[in-house]
Motif scaffolding. Sequence first.
Motif, PDB file in Angstrom:
ATOM      1  N   ILE A 112       4.736  -5.526   8.559  1.00 51.45           N
ATOM      2  CA  ILE A 112       3.643  -6.476   8.770  1.00 51.45           C
ATOM      3  C   ILE A 112       3.062  -6.915   7.434  1.00 51.45           C
ATOM      4  O   ILE A 112       2.789  -8.100   7.216  1.00 51.45           O
ATOM      5  CB  ILE A 112       2.553  -5.842   9.657  1.00 51.45           C
ATOM      6  N   GLU A 113       2.887  -5.954   6.515  1.00 52.66           N
ATOM      7  CA  GLU A 113       2.329  -6.292   5.202  1.00 52.66           C
ATOM      8  C   GLU A 113       3.272  -7.195   4.415  1.00 52.66           C
ATOM      9  O   GLU A 113       2.837  -8.127   3.740  1.00 52.66           O
ATOM     10  CB  GLU A 113       2.049  -5.003   4.424  1.00 52.66           C
ATOM     11  N   ASP A 114       4.570  -6.942   4.535  1.00 51.32           N
ATOM     12  CA  ASP A 114       5.556  -7.733   3.797  1.00 51.32           C
ATOM     13  C   ASP A 114       5.841  -9.097   4.445  1.00 51.32           C
ATOM     14  O   ASP A 114       6.072 -10.085   3.747  1.00 51.32           O
ATOM     15  CB  ASP A 114       6.871  -6.959   3.682  1.00 51.32           C
ATOM     16  N   TYR A 115       5.832  -9.119   5.777  1.00 57.78           N
ATOM     17  CA  TYR A 115       6.237 -10.341   6.497  1.00 57.78           C
ATOM     18  C   TYR A 115       5.250 -10.670   7.619  1.00 57.78           C
ATOM     19  O   TYR A 115       5.604 -10.692   8.796  1.00 57.78           O
ATOM     20  CB  TYR A 115       7.635 -10.172   7.097  1.00 57.78           C
ATOM     21  N   PRO A 116       3.983 -10.947   7.297  1.00 65.56           N
ATOM     22  CA  PRO A 116       2.990 -11.180   8.357  1.00 65.56           C
ATOM     23  C   PRO A 116       3.305 -12.391   9.226  1.00 65.56           C
ATOM     24  O   PRO A 116       2.928 -12.429  10.401  1.00 65.56           O
ATOM     25  CB  PRO A 116       1.683 -11.372   7.583  1.00 65.56           C
ATOM     26  N   SER A 117       4.027 -13.370   8.674  1.00 66.37           N
ATOM     27  CA  SER A 117       4.329 -14.576   9.452  1.00 66.37           C
ATOM     28  C   SER A 117       5.342 -14.319  10.562  1.00 66.37           C
ATOM     29  O   SER A 117       5.588 -15.202  11.388  1.00 66.37           O
ATOM     30  CB  SER A 117       4.825 -15.692   8.536  1.00 66.37           C
ATOM     31  N   ARG A 118       5.930 -13.124  10.584  1.00 67.49           N
ATOM     32  CA  ARG A 118       6.777 -12.764  11.723  1.00 67.49           C
ATOM     33  C   ARG A 118       5.929 -12.460  12.960  1.00 67.49           C
ATOM     34  O   ARG A 118       6.439 -12.419  14.074  1.00 67.49           O
ATOM     35  CB  ARG A 118       7.628 -11.528  11.394  1.00 67.49           C
ATOM     36  N   PHE A 119       4.645 -12.245  12.757  1.00 64.81           N
ATOM     37  CA  PHE A 119       3.776 -11.788  13.837  1.00 64.81           C
ATOM     38  C   PHE A 119       2.698 -12.794  14.217  1.00 64.81           C
ATOM     39  O   PHE A 119       2.247 -12.811  15.365  1.00 64.81           O
ATOM     40  CB  PHE A 119       3.124 -10.446  13.442  1.00 64.81           C
ATOM     41  N   VAL A 120       2.259 -13.600  13.263  1.00 57.66           N
ATOM     42  CA  VAL A 120       1.240 -14.614  13.520  1.00 57.66           C
ATOM     43  C   VAL A 120       1.622 -15.870  12.741  1.00 57.66           C
ATOM     44  O   VAL A 120       2.449 -15.817  11.828  1.00 57.66           O
ATOM     45  CB  VAL A 120      -0.172 -14.138  13.091  1.00 57.66           C
ATOM     46  N   GLY A 123      -0.136 -18.841   7.119  1.00 60.26           N
ATOM     47  CA  GLY A 123      -1.349 -19.455   6.609  1.00 60.26           C
ATOM     48  C   GLY A 123      -2.470 -18.437   6.499  1.00 60.26           C
ATOM     49  O   GLY A 123      -2.223 -17.254   6.251  1.00 60.26           O
ATOM     50  N   ALA A 124      -3.688 -18.887   6.744  1.00 59.67           N
ATOM     51  CA  ALA A 124      -4.841 -18.000   6.601  1.00 59.67           C
ATOM     52  C   ALA A 124      -4.757 -16.815   7.551  1.00 59.67           C
ATOM     53  O   ALA A 124      -5.117 -15.686   7.193  1.00 59.67           O
ATOM     54  CB  ALA A 124      -6.132 -18.786   6.855  1.00 59.67           C
ATOM     55  N   GLU A 125      -4.254 -17.061   8.757  1.00 60.44           N
ATOM     56  CA  GLU A 125      -4.161 -15.977   9.737  1.00 60.44           C
ATOM     57  C   GLU A 125      -3.180 -14.905   9.277  1.00 60.44           C
ATOM     58  O   GLU A 125      -3.443 -13.704   9.402  1.00 60.44           O
ATOM     59  CB  GLU A 125      -3.728 -16.546  11.089  1.00 60.44           C
ATOM     60  N   SER A 126      -2.045 -15.325   8.736  1.00 63.60           N
ATOM     61  CA  SER A 126      -1.058 -14.346   8.283  1.00 63.60           C
ATOM     62  C   SER A 126      -1.569 -13.580   7.063  1.00 63.60           C
ATOM     63  O   SER A 126      -1.287 -12.385   6.906  1.00 63.60           O
ATOM     64  CB  SER A 126       0.282 -15.018   7.976  1.00 63.60           C
ATOM     65  N   GLU A 127      -2.342 -14.231   6.209  1.00 59.19           N
ATOM     66  CA  GLU A 127      -2.889 -13.540   5.043  1.00 59.19           C
ATOM     67  C   GLU A 127      -3.932 -12.509   5.448  1.00 59.19           C
ATOM     68  O   GLU A 127      -4.024 -11.437   4.858  1.00 59.19           O
ATOM     69  CB  GLU A 127      -3.477 -14.546   4.047  1.00 59.19           C
ATOM     70  N   ARG A 128      -4.719 -12.824   6.468  1.00 58.13           N
ATOM     71  CA  ARG A 128      -5.681 -11.831   6.976  1.00 58.13           C
ATOM     72  C   ARG A 128      -4.943 -10.634   7.564  1.00 58.13           C
ATOM     73  O   ARG A 128      -5.356  -9.482   7.374  1.00 58.13           O
ATOM     74  CB  ARG A 128      -6.592 -12.474   8.027  1.00 58.13           C
ATOM     75  N   LEU A 129      -3.850 -10.904   8.273  1.00 60.15           N
ATOM     76  CA  LEU A 129      -3.062  -9.818   8.837  1.00 60.15           C
ATOM     77  C   LEU A 129      -2.451  -8.969   7.732  1.00 60.15           C
ATOM     78  O   LEU A 129      -2.413  -7.738   7.827  1.00 60.15           O
ATOM     79  CB  LEU A 129      -1.971 -10.381   9.746  1.00 60.15           C
ATOM     80  N   ARG A 130      -1.970  -9.622   6.669  1.00 59.08           N
ATOM     81  CA  ARG A 130      -1.404  -8.879   5.542  1.00 59.08           C
ATOM     82  C   ARG A 130      -2.434  -7.919   4.944  1.00 59.08           C
ATOM     83  O   ARG A 130      -2.140  -6.763   4.646  1.00 59.08           O
ATOM     84  CB  ARG A 130      -0.915  -9.852   4.462  1.00 59.08           C
ATOM     85  N   GLU A 131      -3.662  -8.414   4.787  1.00 57.60           N
ATOM     86  CA  GLU A 131      -4.718  -7.584   4.228  1.00 57.60           C
ATOM     87  C   GLU A 131      -5.041  -6.395   5.123  1.00 57.60           C
ATOM     88  O   GLU A 131      -5.244  -5.275   4.643  1.00 57.60           O
ATOM     89  CB  GLU A 131      -5.967  -8.423   3.993  1.00 57.60           C
ATOM     90  N   LYS A 132      -5.089  -6.646   6.433  1.00 61.11           N
ATOM     91  CA  LYS A 132      -5.370  -5.557   7.374  1.00 61.11           C
ATOM     92  C   LYS A 132      -4.249  -4.520   7.353  1.00 61.11           C
ATOM     93  O   LYS A 132      -4.494  -3.315   7.404  1.00 61.11           O
ATOM     94  CB  LYS A 132      -5.542  -6.115   8.789  1.00 61.11           C
ATOM     95  N   ALA A 133      -3.011  -4.997   7.265  1.00 60.38           N
ATOM     96  CA  ALA A 133      -1.874  -4.080   7.217  1.00 60.38           C
ATOM     97  C   ALA A 133      -1.914  -3.250   5.941  1.00 60.38           C
ATOM     98  O   ALA A 133      -1.664  -2.035   5.967  1.00 60.38           O
ATOM     99  CB  ALA A 133      -0.564  -4.860   7.311  1.00 60.38           C
ATOM    100  N   ARG A 134      -2.247  -3.890   4.821  1.00 57.41           N
ATOM    101  CA  ARG A 134      -2.337  -3.166   3.554  1.00 57.41           C
ATOM    102  C   ARG A 134      -3.399  -2.076   3.637  1.00 57.41           C
ATOM    103  O   ARG A 134      -3.188  -0.944   3.191  1.00 57.41           O
ATOM    104  CB  ARG A 134      -2.641  -4.140   2.424  1.00 57.41           C
ATOM    105  N   ASP A 135      -4.534  -2.413   4.226  1.00 55.51           N
ATOM    106  CA  ASP A 135      -5.602  -1.419   4.385  1.00 55.51           C
ATOM    107  C   ASP A 135      -5.133  -0.254   5.253  1.00 55.51           C
ATOM    108  O   ASP A 135      -5.440   0.911   4.973  1.00 55.51           O
ATOM    109  CB  ASP A 135      -6.836  -2.060   5.017  1.00 55.51           C
ATOM    110  N   ARG A 136      -4.396  -0.564   6.302  1.00 54.23           N
ATOM    111  CA  ARG A 136      -3.902   0.473   7.204  1.00 54.23           C
ATOM    112  C   ARG A 136      -2.925   1.409   6.486  1.00 54.23           C
ATOM    113  O   ARG A 136      -2.989   2.634   6.639  1.00 54.23           O
ATOM    114  CB  ARG A 136      -3.203  -0.186   8.390  1.00 54.23           C
ATOM    115  N   ILE A 137      -2.024   0.837   5.698  1.00 55.54           N
ATOM    116  CA  ILE A 137      -1.076   1.658   4.945  1.00 55.54           C
ATOM    117  C   ILE A 137      -1.828   2.584   3.997  1.00 55.54           C
ATOM    118  O   ILE A 137      -1.528   3.781   3.897  1.00 55.54           O
ATOM    119  CB  ILE A 137      -0.098   0.760   4.167  1.00 55.54           C
ATOM    120  N   ARG A 138      -2.811   2.042   3.324  1.00 54.69           N
ATOM    121  CA  ARG A 138      -3.569   2.856   2.370  1.00 54.69           C
ATOM    122  C   ARG A 138      -4.340   3.968   3.070  1.00 54.69           C
ATOM    123  O   ARG A 138      -4.418   5.099   2.560  1.00 54.69           O
ATOM    124  CB  ARG A 138      -4.498   1.952   1.566  1.00 54.69           C
TER     125      ARG A 138
END
Length: 210
Positions: A112-120, A123-138
Amino acid sequence: MNWVIYGDKGSGAFAAAAALAEAGAGVEFREISLQRNEQRSAEFLVINPAGKIPALQLPEGGVITETLAMLLVIAERYPEAALLPPVGSAARAQGLRWLAFMASEIYPVVEIEDYPSRFVPEGAESERLREKARDRIRERLLILESAVAGPWILAEGFSACDIYAAMFSRWSATHGWRDEHIPKLCALMRKLAERPQLAPVWQKFFSGTF
Protein backbone atom coordinates in the motif's frame (compact mmCIF):
# COMPACT_ATOMS: atom_id res chain seq x y z
CA MET A 1 19.92 -28.94 -8.65
CA ASN A 2 20.02 -25.41 -7.24
CA TRP A 3 17.24 -23.34 -5.79
CA VAL A 4 16.09 -20.60 -8.15
CA ILE A 5 15.04 -17.19 -6.83
CA TYR A 6 13.00 -14.85 -9.00
CA GLY A 7 13.39 -11.28 -7.77
CA ASP A 8 14.94 -7.86 -8.10
CA LYS A 9 17.53 -5.89 -6.17
CA GLY A 10 16.08 -4.23 -3.10
CA SER A 11 13.07 -6.57 -3.15
CA GLY A 12 11.63 -9.16 -0.81
CA ALA A 13 13.68 -11.81 -2.60
CA PHE A 14 16.43 -10.83 -0.17
CA ALA A 15 14.91 -12.90 2.62
CA ALA A 16 15.00 -16.22 0.76
CA ALA A 17 18.43 -15.44 -0.71
CA ALA A 18 19.84 -14.64 2.73
CA ALA A 19 18.34 -17.75 4.33
CA LEU A 20 19.75 -19.97 1.58
CA ALA A 21 23.15 -18.29 1.86
CA GLU A 22 23.17 -18.87 5.60
CA ALA A 23 22.39 -22.53 4.89
CA GLY A 24 25.18 -22.76 2.32
CA ALA A 25 22.77 -23.84 -0.42
CA GLY A 26 23.32 -23.46 -4.15
CA VAL A 27 21.21 -20.64 -5.58
CA GLU A 28 20.52 -19.23 -9.03
CA PHE A 29 19.10 -15.71 -9.33
CA ARG A 30 16.76 -14.75 -12.13
CA GLU A 31 16.13 -11.03 -12.25
CA ILE A 32 12.54 -9.86 -12.58
CA SER A 33 12.69 -6.10 -13.00
CA LEU A 34 10.11 -4.16 -11.02
CA GLN A 35 11.04 -1.02 -12.92
CA ARG A 36 10.11 -2.72 -16.19
CA ASN A 37 7.03 -4.30 -14.59
CA GLU A 38 8.29 -7.76 -15.52
CA GLN A 39 6.43 -9.30 -12.59
CA ARG A 40 3.26 -8.68 -14.62
CA SER A 41 4.60 -10.25 -17.82
CA ALA A 42 2.87 -13.29 -19.30
CA GLU A 43 6.03 -15.35 -18.75
CA PHE A 44 6.23 -14.56 -15.06
CA LEU A 45 2.50 -14.94 -14.45
CA VAL A 46 2.97 -18.61 -15.29
CA ILE A 47 5.39 -18.80 -12.36
CA ASN A 48 3.32 -16.67 -9.97
CA PRO A 49 -0.22 -15.85 -11.13
CA ALA A 50 -0.39 -13.13 -8.45
CA GLY A 51 2.16 -11.14 -10.44
CA LYS A 52 4.44 -10.52 -7.47
CA ILE A 53 8.01 -11.26 -6.54
CA PRO A 54 9.69 -13.12 -5.00
CA ALA A 55 9.07 -16.63 -6.18
CA LEU A 56 11.23 -19.60 -5.27
CA GLN A 57 11.73 -22.71 -7.37
CA LEU A 58 12.56 -25.79 -5.32
CA PRO A 59 15.57 -27.92 -6.29
CA GLU A 60 13.28 -30.81 -7.22
CA GLY A 61 10.96 -28.56 -9.20
CA GLY A 62 7.78 -26.72 -8.28
CA VAL A 63 7.49 -23.12 -7.15
CA ILE A 64 6.47 -21.55 -3.87
CA THR A 65 5.54 -17.94 -3.25
CA GLU A 66 5.02 -15.95 -0.02
CA THR A 67 8.22 -15.07 1.79
CA LEU A 68 7.09 -16.52 5.11
CA ALA A 69 6.56 -19.91 3.45
CA MET A 70 10.00 -19.68 1.85
CA LEU A 71 11.70 -19.00 5.17
CA LEU A 72 9.90 -21.87 6.88
CA VAL A 73 10.67 -24.32 4.08
CA ILE A 74 14.36 -23.37 4.03
CA ALA A 75 14.61 -23.62 7.82
CA GLU A 76 12.94 -27.02 7.68
CA ARG A 77 15.23 -28.37 4.97
CA TYR A 78 18.44 -27.09 6.54
CA PRO A 79 18.05 -27.65 10.29
CA GLU A 80 21.83 -27.51 10.73
CA ALA A 81 21.71 -23.81 9.75
CA ALA A 82 19.61 -23.11 12.87
CA LEU A 83 17.43 -20.56 11.10
CA LEU A 84 14.83 -21.31 13.74
CA PRO A 85 15.18 -22.72 17.27
CA PRO A 86 14.41 -26.43 17.82
CA VAL A 87 10.92 -27.73 17.06
CA GLY A 88 8.71 -27.71 20.12
CA SER A 89 10.80 -25.18 22.05
CA ALA A 90 9.47 -21.99 23.58
CA ALA A 91 12.06 -20.09 21.56
CA ARG A 92 10.70 -21.52 18.31
CA ALA A 93 7.20 -20.46 19.31
CA GLN A 94 8.46 -16.89 19.69
CA GLY A 95 10.33 -17.09 16.40
CA LEU A 96 7.19 -18.20 14.59
CA ARG A 97 5.24 -15.46 16.33
CA TRP A 98 7.50 -12.71 15.04
CA LEU A 99 7.76 -14.14 11.55
CA ALA A 100 3.98 -14.25 11.34
CA PHE A 101 3.73 -10.74 12.79
CA MET A 102 5.98 -9.34 10.09
CA ALA A 103 4.25 -11.31 7.34
CA SER A 104 0.75 -10.25 8.33
CA GLU A 105 1.17 -6.85 10.00
CA ILE A 106 3.96 -5.24 7.97
CA TYR A 107 4.42 -6.85 4.55
CA PRO A 108 0.88 -6.26 3.20
CA VAL A 109 1.07 -2.60 4.19
CA VAL A 110 4.34 -2.19 2.30
CA GLU A 111 2.45 -2.75 -0.96
CA ILE A 112 0.00 0.00 0.00
CA GLU A 113 2.83 2.39 0.87
CA ASP A 114 4.66 1.63 -2.37
CA TYR A 115 1.64 1.44 -4.70
CA PRO A 116 -1.32 3.32 -3.15
CA SER A 117 -2.94 3.85 -6.56
CA ARG A 118 -3.62 0.12 -6.71
CA PHE A 119 -6.16 0.68 -3.94
CA VAL A 120 -7.58 4.18 -4.44
CA PRO A 121 -7.63 6.72 -7.29
CA GLU A 122 -4.27 8.33 -8.01
CA GLY A 123 -3.75 11.82 -6.65
CA ALA A 124 -4.40 13.39 -3.27
CA GLU A 125 -6.35 10.37 -2.08
CA SER A 126 -3.54 7.95 -2.91
CA GLU A 127 -0.98 10.20 -1.22
CA ARG A 128 -3.06 10.28 1.96
CA LEU A 129 -3.25 6.49 1.84
CA ARG A 130 0.52 6.29 1.36
CA GLU A 131 1.04 8.42 4.46
CA LYS A 132 -1.34 6.30 6.52
CA ALA A 133 0.38 3.12 5.36
CA ARG A 134 3.80 4.55 6.23
CA ASP A 135 2.56 5.43 9.71
CA ARG A 136 1.18 1.92 10.13
CA ILE A 137 4.48 0.31 9.11
CA ARG A 138 6.36 2.49 11.55
CA GLU A 139 3.97 1.64 14.38
CA ARG A 140 4.52 -2.05 13.74
CA LEU A 141 8.28 -1.64 13.55
CA LEU A 142 8.21 0.04 16.95
CA ILE A 143 6.52 -3.08 18.32
CA LEU A 144 9.23 -5.21 16.75
CA GLU A 145 11.90 -2.87 18.12
CA SER A 146 10.62 -3.52 21.63
CA ALA A 147 10.96 -7.26 21.07
CA VAL A 148 14.67 -7.23 20.14
CA ALA A 149 16.53 -9.14 22.83
CA GLY A 150 19.89 -7.87 21.57
CA PRO A 151 21.79 -8.22 19.42
CA TRP A 152 19.17 -10.40 17.70
CA ILE A 153 15.39 -10.60 18.05
CA LEU A 154 15.49 -13.90 19.91
CA ALA A 155 17.59 -14.19 23.07
CA GLU A 156 18.74 -17.58 21.83
CA GLY A 157 20.61 -16.02 18.91
CA PHE A 158 20.45 -15.32 15.19
CA SER A 159 17.41 -16.61 13.30
CA ALA A 160 15.30 -16.12 10.20
CA CYS A 161 13.45 -13.43 12.18
CA ASP A 162 16.52 -11.23 11.90
CA ILE A 163 16.72 -11.68 8.14
CA TYR A 164 13.09 -10.66 7.77
CA ALA A 165 13.39 -7.71 10.16
CA ALA A 166 16.55 -6.38 8.52
CA MET A 167 14.78 -6.37 5.16
CA PHE A 168 11.84 -4.35 6.46
CA SER A 169 14.09 -1.90 8.27
CA ARG A 170 15.82 -1.14 4.96
CA TRP A 171 12.70 -0.18 3.00
CA SER A 172 11.29 3.23 2.18
CA ALA A 173 8.95 3.71 5.12
CA THR A 174 11.97 3.84 7.43
CA HIS A 175 14.06 6.41 5.53
CA GLY A 176 14.87 9.45 7.64
CA TRP A 177 13.15 7.86 10.62
CA ARG A 178 14.80 4.59 11.55
CA ASP A 179 18.05 5.81 13.18
CA GLU A 180 16.16 7.77 15.83
CA HIS A 181 13.21 5.45 16.41
CA ILE A 182 14.42 1.87 15.87
CA PRO A 183 18.09 1.88 16.92
CA LYS A 184 18.08 -1.77 17.97
CA LEU A 185 16.76 -2.87 14.59
CA CYS A 186 19.34 -0.65 12.89
CA ALA A 187 22.10 -2.27 14.93
CA LEU A 188 20.69 -5.69 14.05
CA MET A 189 20.67 -4.74 10.36
CA ARG A 190 24.31 -3.67 10.46
CA LYS A 191 25.37 -6.79 12.32
CA LEU A 192 23.51 -9.02 9.87
CA ALA A 193 25.13 -7.27 6.90
CA GLU A 194 28.54 -8.17 8.34
CA ARG A 195 27.91 -11.91 8.70
CA PRO A 196 30.35 -13.74 6.39
CA GLN A 197 27.66 -15.71 4.57
CA LEU A 198 25.26 -12.79 4.28
CA ALA A 199 27.52 -9.85 3.42
CA PRO A 200 27.61 -10.66 -0.33
CA VAL A 201 23.83 -11.08 -0.41
CA TRP A 202 23.32 -7.77 1.35
CA GLN A 203 25.59 -6.09 -1.19
CA LYS A 204 23.70 -7.61 -4.11
CA PHE A 205 20.28 -6.56 -2.91
CA PHE A 206 20.89 -3.26 -1.18
CA SER A 207 24.24 -1.89 -2.32
CA GLY A 208 25.02 -3.60 -5.60
CA THR A 209 23.31 -5.32 -8.45
CA PHE A 210 22.72 -8.89 -9.58
